[in-house]
Write a protein that holds these residues in place. Sequence first.
Motif, short mmCIF file in Angstrom:
data_model
loop_
_atom_site.label_atom_id
_atom_site.label_comp_id
_atom_site.label_asym_id
_atom_site.label_seq_id
_atom_site.Cartn_x
_atom_site.Cartn_y
_atom_site.Cartn_z
N LEU A 423 70.10 6.19 57.38
CA LEU A 423 69.89 5.28 56.25
C LEU A 423 68.85 4.21 56.55
CD1 LEU A 423 73.57 4.84 55.03
CD2 LEU A 423 71.76 6.19 53.95
N GLU A 424 68.69 3.87 57.82
CA GLU A 424 67.66 2.91 58.20
C GLU A 424 66.31 3.60 58.41
OE1 GLU A 424 69.25 0.99 61.63
OE2 GLU A 424 70.71 -0.17 60.49
N GLY A 425 66.33 4.93 58.37
CA GLY A 425 65.09 5.69 58.49
C GLY A 425 64.57 6.07 57.13
N ASP A 426 64.47 7.38 56.88
CA ASP A 426 63.86 7.86 55.64
C ASP A 426 64.84 8.22 54.54
OD1 ASP A 426 61.32 7.57 56.64
OD2 ASP A 426 61.24 9.60 57.46
N VAL A 427 66.14 8.26 54.85
CA VAL A 427 67.12 8.71 53.87
C VAL A 427 67.57 7.54 53.00
CG1 VAL A 427 69.42 9.68 53.54
CG2 VAL A 427 67.92 10.60 55.32
N GLU A 428 67.53 7.74 51.68
CA GLU A 428 68.02 6.75 50.72
C GLU A 428 68.96 7.46 49.76
OE1 GLU A 428 64.95 4.65 48.71
OE2 GLU A 428 63.86 4.14 50.53
N SER A 429 70.26 7.17 49.88
CA SER A 429 71.25 7.82 49.03
C SER A 429 72.41 6.87 48.79
CB SER A 429 71.76 9.11 49.68
OG SER A 429 72.89 9.60 48.98
N THR A 430 72.58 6.46 47.54
CA THR A 430 73.71 5.60 47.18
C THR A 430 75.02 6.31 47.48
OG1 THR A 430 72.43 4.47 45.48
CG2 THR A 430 74.82 4.39 45.26
N ARG A 431 75.04 7.61 47.26
CA ARG A 431 76.26 8.38 47.52
C ARG A 431 76.67 8.28 48.98
NH1 ARG A 431 78.89 12.73 45.36
NH2 ARG A 431 79.71 14.29 46.80
N ILE A 432 75.73 8.48 49.88
CA ILE A 432 76.04 8.41 51.31
C ILE A 432 76.40 6.99 51.70
CG2 ILE A 432 75.05 8.68 53.62
CD1 ILE A 432 73.37 10.98 52.49
N ARG A 433 75.69 6.02 51.16
CA ARG A 433 75.98 4.61 51.45
C ARG A 433 77.40 4.27 51.01
NH1 ARG A 433 74.68 0.40 54.60
NH2 ARG A 433 72.55 1.21 54.56
N ALA A 434 77.82 4.75 49.83
CA ALA A 434 79.17 4.46 49.35
C ALA A 434 80.23 5.08 50.25
CB ALA A 434 79.33 4.98 47.91
N MET A 435 79.97 6.28 50.75
CA MET A 435 80.92 6.92 51.66
C MET A 435 81.05 6.11 52.95
SD MET A 435 79.70 10.87 51.09
CE MET A 435 80.82 11.61 52.27
N LEU A 436 79.92 5.58 53.43
CA LEU A 436 79.96 4.79 54.65
C LEU A 436 80.64 3.45 54.40
CD1 LEU A 436 78.96 5.47 57.47
CD2 LEU A 436 76.94 4.08 57.04
N ASP A 437 80.44 2.87 53.23
CA ASP A 437 81.14 1.63 52.88
C ASP A 437 82.64 1.84 52.94
OD1 ASP A 437 78.68 0.46 52.45
OD2 ASP A 437 78.79 0.56 50.26
N ASP A 438 83.10 2.97 52.42
CA ASP A 438 84.53 3.27 52.43
C ASP A 438 85.05 3.41 53.85
OD1 ASP A 438 86.98 3.98 50.95
OD2 ASP A 438 86.69 5.96 51.85
N THR A 439 84.27 4.07 54.71
CA THR A 439 84.66 4.20 56.11
C THR A 439 84.77 2.83 56.78
OG1 THR A 439 83.63 6.38 56.28
CG2 THR A 439 83.99 5.18 58.34
N ALA A 440 83.83 1.96 56.47
CA ALA A 440 83.86 0.61 57.05
C ALA A 440 85.13 -0.13 56.62
CB ALA A 440 82.62 -0.17 56.65
N ARG A 441 85.52 0.04 55.36
CA ARG A 441 86.75 -0.62 54.89
C ARG A 441 87.98 -0.10 55.65
NH1 ARG A 441 84.02 -0.37 49.88
NH2 ARG A 441 84.92 1.68 49.39
N VAL A 442 88.02 1.21 55.86
CA VAL A 442 89.16 1.79 56.58
C VAL A 442 89.20 1.30 58.02
CG1 VAL A 442 90.18 3.95 57.41
CG2 VAL A 442 89.21 3.83 55.11
N LEU A 443 88.02 1.15 58.63
CA LEU A 443 87.96 0.72 60.04
C LEU A 443 88.07 -0.78 60.21
CD1 LEU A 443 85.12 3.05 61.43
CD2 LEU A 443 87.60 3.29 61.72
N GLY A 444 88.13 -1.52 59.12
CA GLY A 444 88.13 -2.98 59.21
C GLY A 444 89.26 -3.54 60.07
N SER A 445 90.40 -2.88 60.04
CA SER A 445 91.55 -3.37 60.81
C SER A 445 91.56 -2.86 62.24
CB SER A 445 92.85 -2.95 60.12
OG SER A 445 92.94 -1.53 60.07
N ARG A 446 90.55 -2.07 62.62
CA ARG A 446 90.51 -1.49 63.96
C ARG A 446 89.34 -2.04 64.77
NH1 ARG A 446 93.70 3.13 63.87
NH2 ARG A 446 93.63 2.90 66.14
#
Length: 470
Positions: A423-446
């Motif tokens: 995502l910091e390179g050449d890939v731009e995808s709101t879909r992928i970004r949203a999936m990663l946002d969700d992962t970050a929320r799940v990992l927030g307590s860890r």
Amino acid sequence: MASSRAVPNLEFRRLRGQRSPGEFAALVRRAAREIGEQVACDARYIGRVEAGEIRCPNYAYERVFLHMFPGLTLADLGFSARETVRGRAARGRTPRPPDPYYGNNGTTGSISTNCTNSTYSNEESDVLRRAFMTSGTVTVAAASLGFGPLPGTEALRSDLPRQRIGASEASAVEAAVRQIRLLDDRHGADGLYKRAAQPLRAAYALLDAGATTRGSTADRLAAGAGELAISVGWLAHDSGRLEDARSHYAEALATARVAGDTALEAHAFCNTSFLARDAGRHREAVRAAQAGQRAAGQVGSDRLLALLTLREAGAWAGLGDRAGCERALSRAHTLFGRGPSDRDPEWMSFFGEPELQALEAQCWSALGDWPRAARHAHRAAALQDPHFARNLALYRAQLAADLARADAPAEAAAVGEQVLDALEGDVESTRIRAMLDDTARVLGSRRSTAGVASFLDRHAATAPAAAARV
């Protein structure tokens, strides 16, 4: 025909031996299937290679040719080195549409015959622009479909002269579809969607201008416009504009129905089902997938039926119907196992083992079986050709989400870091970004788990920049 500056490829002609171009093309397609590639090779392509018009094959063909002739290099096969054939250095050849280049996102791309590694070469732009040599709306469509500087909407006024629509216009629409798909393969949808709207309007302007056109040209133009609507719809879908995507898919479906094109109809239903599932309309997703299967039954492609059956499986999973999902998955595996065929639509070339595994991972995720989902997502990422950056990032984002929920936070964070690299390179995808946002929320307590804090901090740091690009 080739210009006088094209140098015939005698080495490649020698390797063909006594086989006809058609027979040799069949061998190429068979070799491609052996290594999991799909190429639309035919006698015309072989003729272009031997005439020297294709100075270097695209990456898919390169892998196939090197598989067919182990121990030989591209130079041994009579091709020029990739780095020596660039942009305007190849001028003087007769303009032709780009060769098919097979991507992995539900779409097909293209690389121009000059083998440049840039995302869109000057020569390819010229090929598309010069496909139209008339005036008025057709000329405007040429510039739009060439993805050069896009003209304003003034240029598409209905009072501009309408010219006869022919094969060159249909070819330009088809080339625009391939170009959009190539760029999406490499970069994702976010930066492309607004640029692609103008070529879509131009394609439908051509379709309207050619309303009196008959025969194969009319069929090609309708199919091309419909495929372009699906491609633009996918860009909207992947960039989070779900209502825009729904409108584009409906436009493609209407075009298919009017033209009596069952292959286009099946494609439109396939994407409609995918979109409905993402929007939480799971019963609609089931109905669209089943309607797509009915249309696909007239196409004769087991792979197309397999993909539509996987769409149905994902919809049943969204409804929490494990038995319905498992039945659909079983049918999909059976259909997929029959292998590819010449009846498979061009856009389906992305649908190999990695995509099969990724779609099954999505099913188990929806059913809450996170470890099983993670196993399939891992296979998808491991099997994916890294050249297709967008899909590799997508599969890894799926894997990170599944690992996070399967109580493997360290592993999830490590995979999440790889997605951030993309995502910091050449890939731009709101879909992928949203999936990663969700992962970050799940990992927030860890956060105290090794590697998690680093991932969370880096994710948080990149979020504002990502939001500014949307």
